[in-house]
Design an enzyme around this catalytic site. Structure first.
Site, mmCIF file in Angstrom:
data_model
loop_
_atom_site.group_PDB
_atom_site.id
_atom_site.type_symbol
_atom_site.label_atom_id
_atom_site.label_comp_id
_atom_site.label_asym_id
_atom_site.label_seq_id
_atom_site.Cartn_x
_atom_site.Cartn_y
_atom_site.Cartn_z
ATOM 1 N NE ARG A 158 -2.175 1.843 3.281
ATOM 2 C CZ ARG A 158 -2.088 1.452 4.549
ATOM 3 N NH1 ARG A 158 -2.715 0.369 4.963
ATOM 4 N NH2 ARG A 158 -1.356 2.140 5.404
ATOM 5 C CD GLU A 174 4.197 4.671 6.066
ATOM 6 O OE1 GLU A 174 5.307 4.624 6.616
ATOM 7 O OE2 GLU A 174 3.137 4.377 6.645
ATOM 8 C CG ASN A 176 2.535 0.987 4.369
ATOM 9 O OD1 ASN A 176 3.064 1.226 5.449
ATOM 10 N ND2 ASN A 176 1.734 1.869 3.770
ATOM 11 C CB SER A 181 -4.003 -2.990 7.988
ATOM 12 O OG SER A 181 -3.596 -1.676 8.190
ATOM 13 C CE LYS A 360 8.163 5.944 8.011
ATOM 14 N NZ LYS A 360 8.055 4.774 8.894
ATOM 15 C CE LYS A 414 6.947 10.554 7.569
ATOM 16 N NZ LYS A 414 6.233 9.851 6.499
ATOM 17 C CD GLU A 418 6.749 0.553 8.531
ATOM 18 O OE1 GLU A 418 5.552 0.816 8.683
ATOM 19 O OE2 GLU A 418 7.446 1.098 7.657
ATOM 20 N N GLY A 419 4.833 1.468 11.934
ATOM 21 C CA GLY A 419 3.656 1.465 12.794
ATOM 22 C C GLY A 419 3.066 2.843 13.021
ATOM 23 N NE ARG A 501 -4.745 5.178 7.220
ATOM 24 C CZ ARG A 501 -3.595 4.573 7.512
ATOM 25 N NH1 ARG A 501 -3.457 3.927 8.644
ATOM 26 N NH2 ARG A 501 -2.580 4.616 6.669
#
Lengths: 525, 525
Positions: A158, A174, A176, A181, A360, A414, A418-419, A501
């Site tokens: 994604r 970014e 992924n 998800s 990253k 950054k 992750e997360g 989102r």
């Protein structure tokens, strides 16, 4: 509905002089054509009620964080997913642009994953300061040492973007490569919005056909099924690596439901090729197993032929919905399991190389001049990718560091991790940079600097835990991509649906989400 | 899977001598062909997990009684509906028999509803001792006085049966004319079971095609939609009368969802008959309003032409999902609302006459010799109905009272009140009858006596609140029927799906449920 435009931030974007950006802001401040905060309370109440009902009946659910067992047992402690009541406006040409990029990024990341030296070199300084990346690199090194090749490679990616309000450009946040998800729930969000506009579109003067359909879950399921088929062992299972507790389980369960219901394959050891009356029993449904890394460590072993067997069952595909964060490896057991998986012949989604390619630091390396050219040949494709790159710098770039200390509001720091949620903004950027400058440590290698993107802030209607909120928000667009290839050829390389989102921005200065996020869809403008 | 047969009760059925029934019991005790308690634990775990996932993703939900707001706000505090893991075995011929009865009962109850004198006379003694029935009769009397006619009559009924284990006969428990619940969720239960057997049928040696499909919700929605159309006011709404708190809301929401999604009608005031490009906007979706009786009292009024208007909106159909129990009328407000509805021209589901026709006393009156003949002409139909009548007696039948005091275990005492759970069994029957005999009051009129039915007890697998139970249980079959007519003709008279409820029997002597009940479906044997 045109794009909602609100004057929101007092800071100015990089690469634009003060007078320029003032003009742009003035243009942005014109009265929005449709303000959902103006919907009459009666209609609003109906919309909220119908949305809540729709979520419940159609499985748009998450585990309720206030309910016991809601992260471990399906069917209990359920609550509707947090949602935007209406789709977020988004320009059609930028949406198309993002969709077009998907297959190019898929190809790029596949090639990057094959360049072991590039990955190891680019991450060599990060390795020294980031324990997590270091452990991933160790596994990667071991695979280099044993000359391990991944012939069947599956990517369920994604790519996340924001639309910069001032420059009107689509910029990548970014990419992924692990545990992308919401493919499961997002199909439902689009359907919910199309349904609500089907019912109330006349009153709202919105056309449900402007909400793009979203088949993300079907595409992901198809890619997993095809990868399973490529592995070519009808008895092998798909192993989903999960966290012990997961409130987003319905997102994952939708994917497995579609995978099992839509992609039954013929038993290869039955008379499927012959002209026989087709009975359901001759079809093999793909079996899924859900295991934590610790369980895989306990139950898994590597057979002499390289097969990963878990609890005695051969594994065709390992699909990671955990393993992306340091907290997923509380002990050596989990690292051992990750290594075991990597050594096996199972198709990994992702392999350790894909995982590392999504860091990253690699994103920042790819943004350097002439790096894309190392992996791609097509000049047009390269130009398209570069167009969506935000400014990205390593912390050894002294000129940028000086500027960032002066104007920290224009940068985001950054960390490798992750997360999400670990980014540094505003004055803390300045403080962190000054500390790093003084320290003389290698802490700088743990971060990258990124141009801060200022998306348009718009009036939003958000529904969470049964309660409706009027708020101001920003949106982030994710484009799913799936990629599958074997030794000979690419089998799948496609864009497959989207994630929107929407995040509350009111409690934050300048447009970066500090509040909660909800699932949303697009209204093409 | 043949019918599970377990020797369960030590009491003997009415109308069978001791030696006879002993023989029968012996025959019943032969080893069951399939005992679900023997399923291996691994497979069982998969079945339970898959069932829980299926319920969550497909809206087979109820409000969680331990969660706040779960009875008032959709989308929060949800939990899977209590279910049987596998369908309950049921003989195909008895299922067909029950289905065939539906349209005859529909017709019977429509005719009974038209016989105001029969209703008033039959309930005249009940009126004196049962305040609730008395209030319903008051409204009914008022309608007689003003010569109110219900020209469009809509019945959404459910006739409940048990299969008596000893006599192998299908016996009616009761006929519900108000708020026949679970039509919404039951379609899903059948689908769940068909799905599980599709996945695991081979291992279980069960064939999913033996679980009858269940379209109860589509039929009920169709009947409501057709009634709305008969009323012939495109602006009028369907008013659903609800309780203020309702944990079974998803059952109701499924019905309204199907009604709205499946039955859009053409606007009668638009150019629908002409050859035009069909736009969605020219279709009218049926609007539903959810109100408590107290809200209807506050917001409702009767227009001069007889239209019921609630909050200014005309009502085409009033569908009661409340109003069947005394607790639904905590004050005079609610009774006033019920009267208001009854006086209006709206189609009532049910009308006060239909409601009264569904009382236990009327059920008992209909079982008397020569009473069915008053309402039906077809001898065959009458014979079919009579065949499913259990023994039913009023408490002025001294011969039966004497027998019931002697052998109380063979009878059930049923109060007029709706809602279940108020029946008297075993020794308490004896005590109650002795008290009534002594008392000289008219308390006897508040009850009827019914032959106690002993269904087969079978080993069941029940899932509730995420937890799986092995238990012994009995089943009750409900057959839904819908009926709609206008002044000229019958528009709908059909059987429409089924409800299977399986109740834990282990904690009770003799096969009547004392434990919890779950939703189930049929496995035809």
């Amino acid at each position: 509905m045109s794009q909602f435009s609100f004057p929101s931030s007092s800071v100015l974007p990089l690469n634009s002089s003060k007078s320029d950006s003032f003009e742009t802001q003035q243009q942005n401040s014109e009265k929005p054509i449709f303000n959902p905060h103006d919907i009459n309370p009666n209609l609003l109440q109906k919309l909220v009620y119908d949305a809540l009902v729709w979520c419940s009946l159609h499985g748009l659910l998450v585990g309720d964080r206030t309910a016991k067992k809601s992260g471990t047992v399906p069917g209990v402690g359920m609550i509707h997913a947090p949602i935007s009541l209406l789709p977020a406006s988004f320009p059609e040409d930028h949406f198309k642009q993002a969709c077009e990029l998907a297959s190019i990024f898929n190809e790029l990341f596949d090639r990057v994953s094959l360049d072991a030296k590039f990955l190891q070199d680019s991450l060599s300084r990060t390795r020294k300061v980031d324990e997590f990346t270091s452990r991933l690199l160790d596994i990667h090194s071991k695979m280099i040492d044993i000359n391990k090749k991944e012939e069947i490679r599956l990517g369920l990616h994604r790519s996340d973007y924001m639309l910069d309000a001032q420059t009107k450009s689509l910029l990548q946040i970014e990419f992924n490569t692990i545990s992308s998800s919401f493919a499961g729930l997002m199909c439902l969000v689009s359907e919910l919005h199309r349904n609500l506009l089907g019912l109330y579109g006349n009153q709202l003067q919105l056309d449900f056909r402007k909400v793009p359909e979203n088949a993300s879950v079907q595409h992901f399921a198809k890619a997993l099924a095809e990868a399973w088929r490529e592995y070519n062992n009808p008895r092998a299972v798909v192993l989903v690596v999960v966290q012990a507790e997961e409130r987003n389980m319905y997102d994952q369960l939708w994917l497995s439901d579609v995978l099992r219901e839509r992609y039954p394959f013929c038993f290869s050891n039955k008379t499927c090729g012959k002209l026989v009356v087709v009975k359901l029993s001759i079809f093999k449904r793909i079996q899924l197993k859900w295991k934590t890394l610790a369980e895989i460590d306990a139950e898994g072993k590597l057979l002499p032929d390289g097969t990963l067997a878990v609890n005695g069952e051969a594994v065709a595909v390992v699909y990671f919905r955990a393993g992306y964060a340091p907290t997923d490896y509380p002990s050596e057991l989990e690292w051992r399991a990750r290594l075991l998986i990597e050594q096996s012949s199972a198709v990994k989604c992702p392999s350790i190389a894909y995982h590392l390619a999504g860091t990253k630091k690699i994103q920042q390396e790819l943004a350097k001049p002439n790096v894309l050219e190392r992996f791609l040949d097509n000049k047009e494709d390269i130009a398209k990718l570069r167009k969506c790159f935000a400014g990205l710098w390593s912390l050894d770039d002294t000129e940028i560091i000086t500027d960032a200390i002066e104007r920290p509001e224009l940068y985001v720091m950054k960390p490798q991790r992750e997360g999400g949620g670990n980014n540094i903004y505003g004055n803390e950027v300045k403080e962190a940079l000054l500390r790093i400058q003084k320290g003389g440590s290698e802490e700088d290698a743990a971060y990258i600097l990124m141009q801060r993107i200022f998306p348009t802030v718009f009036p939003a209607l958000l529904v969470r835990e049964g309660i409706f909120h009027k708020d101001h928000a920003i949106s982030e667009l994710g484009i799913y991509g799936s990629y599958l290839r074997n030794k000979e050829k690419i089998i799948i390389n496609e864009q497959c649906g989207y994630l929107m989102r929407t995040k509350v921005s009111s409690s934050d200065e300048g447009g970066v989400a500090a509040g909660f996020a909800v699932l949303d869809s697009l209204y093409l403008s």
